[in-house]
Scaffold this motif. Structure first.
Motif, PDB file in Angstrom:
ATOM      1  N   SER A 144       1.202  18.057  61.229  1.00 38.91           N
ATOM      2  CA  SER A 144       1.831  17.929  59.898  1.00 38.91           C
ATOM      3  C   SER A 144       1.472  19.114  59.000  1.00 38.91           C
ATOM      4  O   SER A 144       2.173  19.406  58.045  1.00 38.91           O
ATOM      5  N   ASN A 145       0.372  19.835  59.339  1.00 34.63           N
ATOM      6  CA  ASN A 145       0.025  20.977  58.460  1.00 34.63           C
ATOM      7  C   ASN A 145       0.569  22.302  58.993  1.00 34.63           C
ATOM      8  O   ASN A 145       0.182  23.374  58.538  1.00 34.63           O
ATOM      9  N   SER A 146       1.498  22.250  59.993  1.00 32.47           N
ATOM     10  CA  SER A 146       2.090  23.506  60.512  1.00 32.47           C
ATOM     11  C   SER A 146       2.906  24.188  59.420  1.00 32.47           C
ATOM     12  O   SER A 146       3.678  23.534  58.721  1.00 32.47           O
ATOM     13  N   HIS A 147       2.751  25.500  59.276  1.00 31.78           N
ATOM     14  CA  HIS A 147       3.541  26.226  58.269  1.00 31.78           C
ATOM     15  C   HIS A 147       5.023  26.151  58.683  1.00 31.78           C
ATOM     16  O   HIS A 147       5.358  26.372  59.865  1.00 31.78           O
ATOM     17  N   PRO A 148       5.924  25.885  57.763  1.00 30.20           N
ATOM     18  CA  PRO A 148       7.350  25.735  58.103  1.00 30.20           C
ATOM     19  C   PRO A 148       7.938  26.958  58.813  1.00 30.20           C
ATOM     20  O   PRO A 148       8.843  26.823  59.632  1.00 30.20           O
ATOM     21  N   MET A 149       7.390  28.165  58.550  1.00 30.37           N
ATOM     22  CA  MET A 149       7.916  29.347  59.246  1.00 30.37           C
ATOM     23  C   MET A 149       7.483  29.329  60.713  1.00 30.37           C
ATOM     24  O   MET A 149       8.247  29.733  61.602  1.00 30.37           O
ATOM     25  N   ALA A 150       6.287  28.809  60.984  1.00 27.42           N
ATOM     26  CA  ALA A 150       5.830  28.711  62.381  1.00 27.42           C
ATOM     27  C   ALA A 150       6.710  27.709  63.129  1.00 27.42           C
ATOM     28  O   ALA A 150       7.144  27.947  64.261  1.00 27.42           O
ATOM     29  N   VAL A 151       7.023  26.600  62.463  1.00 28.63           N
ATOM     30  CA  VAL A 151       7.878  25.576  63.091  1.00 28.63           C
ATOM     31  C   VAL A 151       9.279  26.133  63.321  1.00 28.63           C
ATOM     32  O   VAL A 151       9.839  26.026  64.418  1.00 28.63           O
ATOM     33  N   LEU A 152       9.827  26.814  62.308  1.00 21.61           N
ATOM     34  CA  LEU A 152      11.199  27.339  62.439  1.00 21.61           C
ATOM     35  C   LEU A 152      11.276  28.349  63.578  1.00 21.61           C
ATOM     36  O   LEU A 152      12.158  28.262  64.445  1.00 21.61           O
ATOM     37  N   ALA A 153      10.324  29.278  63.622  1.00 15.38           N
ATOM     38  CA  ALA A 153      10.354  30.317  64.671  1.00 15.38           C
ATOM     39  C   ALA A 153      10.278  29.673  66.052  1.00 15.38           C
ATOM     40  O   ALA A 153      11.057  30.002  66.952  1.00 15.38           O
ATOM     41  N   SER A 154       9.384  28.715  66.220  1.00  9.78           N
ATOM     42  CA  SER A 154       9.195  28.145  67.568  1.00  9.78           C
ATOM     43  C   SER A 154      10.340  27.199  67.941  1.00  9.78           C
ATOM     44  O   SER A 154      10.781  27.188  69.094  1.00  9.78           O
ATOM     45  N   VAL A 155      10.870  26.464  66.972  1.00  6.79           N
ATOM     46  CA  VAL A 155      12.005  25.573  67.301  1.00  6.79           C
ATOM     47  C   VAL A 155      13.244  26.408  67.639  1.00  6.79           C
ATOM     48  O   VAL A 155      13.966  26.115  68.601  1.00  6.79           O
ATOM     49  N   VAL A 156      13.464  27.498  66.896  1.00  7.47           N
ATOM     50  CA  VAL A 156      14.621  28.361  67.211  1.00  7.47           C
ATOM     51  C   VAL A 156      14.485  28.895  68.634  1.00  7.47           C
ATOM     52  O   VAL A 156      15.429  28.895  69.416  1.00  7.47           O
TER      53      VAL A 156
END
Ligand code: SDX
Length: 432
Positions: A131-143
């Motif tokens: 839950s504390n993952s930075h949204p840019m880290a999540v976006l990059a990896s999900v993309v």
């Protein structure tokens, strides 16, 4: 060594070697030496850390004039596009090269609506990030992971484009919105095809807790902010997308890399850093002089975030547009935002200070945008995600332009070696 520049060619003489090359002239009369055969003819390379004087390609997408503060997309002034278009219309222009006719726009919207959802497995994937993952880290990896969801379907076409282009434009905001909600234990919201791009994003993020009238005011502002972030020629993240594409990696791998490059505080991460800086000034009683002093101190790594630009040596025209959007938004929302007043005071102090004036340091696109997103209730750590949503159009446009470039080659810069000269190996037991 000497360089002799004639009208349409140049001669470089290095020692007893001479190299004559074409002078390329762009649409707006920018000039470039074609150095592709320099090393073969002279054994010498150019060295240009940060590529401040080196063109990586020819491009027909965006023209910037850093001295005059001009930015045009496919020949249209950015201000005109921001005043008259929505974001998807500008995305169409950047990617396909022309503003859409009413028929083309309807066809494009059909494709957008067909992809306006996150499937259960993508939702599930998002739910597993800490839950504390930075949204840019999540976006990059999900993309990057979209390769697993769509790689085989990429062959479906929209005009001559792979449908990956439409999917990335449409799903990026949905990934961002659901990531915001799942971090807070809230459920996925089914997107609403009756809403425009920005309003659909705000709906998927805030749901019915956001009054539709306020949502519409915010969406109108956000469409303009997405447009001014859509493309900026060969910036760090776009150059990264081109570089990754040059190895024939797929679109999701290239865009995932671009997101990573954008995250840095010297690039797209600056909008989050600007708000941190303004909040610091606010917390310390509006002590602007302390921040200016730190920014000028060579021994201090601190920089005035939202100021300076590699290309613009005058006002970033996008800063003007962003400031007007912020003023209009705050007035319509009836919101007082003290950080805007601090930003304006900071701007006035800096643009009259010789340190900044002598280095041509002016507000850039990131200086004001964060105050708009803050007024919309978007958390700070998502500000660069909003930048990525806008820049997705530019990244895709450049990726396609690169793919269609007959002269394209894998990117592989040279270097000047400054390490140890040749030496013989010493076995471990003889090293002291
Ligand atoms: C974006 O390239 C693009 O198009 C990017 C972008 C896009 O749309 O893609 O426009 C988006 O990234 C905008 C920039 C956002 N970044 C920031 O706001 C961070 C703060 N700004 C900087 O760090 C800096 O200005 C850069 C990174 C934007 C540009 O760096 P350059 O071109 O490499 O400039 P530089 O580091 O060579 O600086 C030249 C001088 C130096 O001082 P001297 O060595 O000459 O004494 O100016 C100083 C720098 O120390 N300087 C600053 C400063 N920016 C430059 N000093 C204090 N505060 C600053 N912000």
């Amino acid at each position: 060594m000497s360089l002799e520049l004639q009208k349409d060619n140049a001669t470089v003489t290095i020692g007893d070697k001479t190299f004559t090359t074409d002078v390329l002239v762009g649409t707006e009369n920018e000039m470039a030496l074609d150095l592709q055969a320099l090393r073969k003819n002279t054994g010498v390379i150019g060295l240009d850390p940060g590529f401040g004087n080196t063109g990586s390609c020819k491009s027909a997408i965006t023209f910037l004039d850093g001295e005059k503060g001009l930015i045009r997309h496919r020949g249209y002034e950015l201000q005109e596009l921001a005043d008259n278009c929505n974001f998807l219309e500008v995305a169409y222009l950047l990617v396909l090269g022309e503003l859409p006719t009413p028929h083309q726009y309807r066809q494009f919207m059909e494709k957008v609506k067909e992809n306006n959802f996150l499937g259960p497995s993508l939702q599930e994937l998002l739910n597993h990030y800490p839950s504390n993952s930075h949204p840019m880290a999540v976006l990059a990896s999900v993309v990057l992971s979209l390769t697993g969801f769509y790689a085989d379907l990429g062959k479906e076409k929209f005009y001559e484009l792979d449908m990956d282009v439409v999917r990335l434009l449409v799903k990026t905001p949905l990934i961002a919105a659901h990531n915001y909600r799942r971090k807070r234990g809230m459920k996925y919201i089914i997107p609403d095809n009756s809403l425009g791009y920005a309003e659909n994003f705000l709906y998927c993020m805030f749901g019915r807790s956001l009054d539709p009238q306020r949502r519409k005011i915010m969406a109108d502002a956000m469409e303009k902010l997405l447009i001014i972030h859509a493309d900026h020629e060969q910036n760090c993240s776009t150059s990264t997308v081109r570089m990754i594409s040059s190895s024939n990696a797929n679109v999701y791998a290239a865009i995932g890399g671009g997101i990573g490059a954008l995250w840095g505080p010297l690039h797209g991460g600056a909008n989050e850093a600007v708000i941190n800086m303004l909040e610091y000034i606010n917390m310390t009683g509006g002590n602007i002089d302390a921040v200016i002093k730190r920014a000028k101190d060579k021994d201090d790594e601190f920089r005035l975030m939202g100021f300076g630009h590699r290309v613009y040596k005058t006002y970033d025209p996008r800063a003007h547009i962003a400031k007007a959007v912020v003023d209009d938004l705050l007035e319509k929302l009836g919101v007082e935002e003290p950080l805007v007043d601090i930003a304006m005071k900071l701007e006035q102090v800096a643009i009259h200070d010789d340190y900044f004036v002598s280095r041509n340091l002016y507000p850039n696109v990131d200086f004001y945008t964060g105050t708009a997103y803050k007024a919309m209730g978007i958390p700070k750590e998502m500000f660069t995600v909003l930048f990525a949503m806008g820049r997705m159009a530019g990244w895709l446009a450049h990726l396609i332009e690169f793919r269609n470039d007959e002269d394209r080659r894998i990117s592989r810069p040279r270097q000047v070696y400054t390490g140890a000269p040749h030496r013989s190996f010493v076995p471990m037991d003889q090293r002291d």
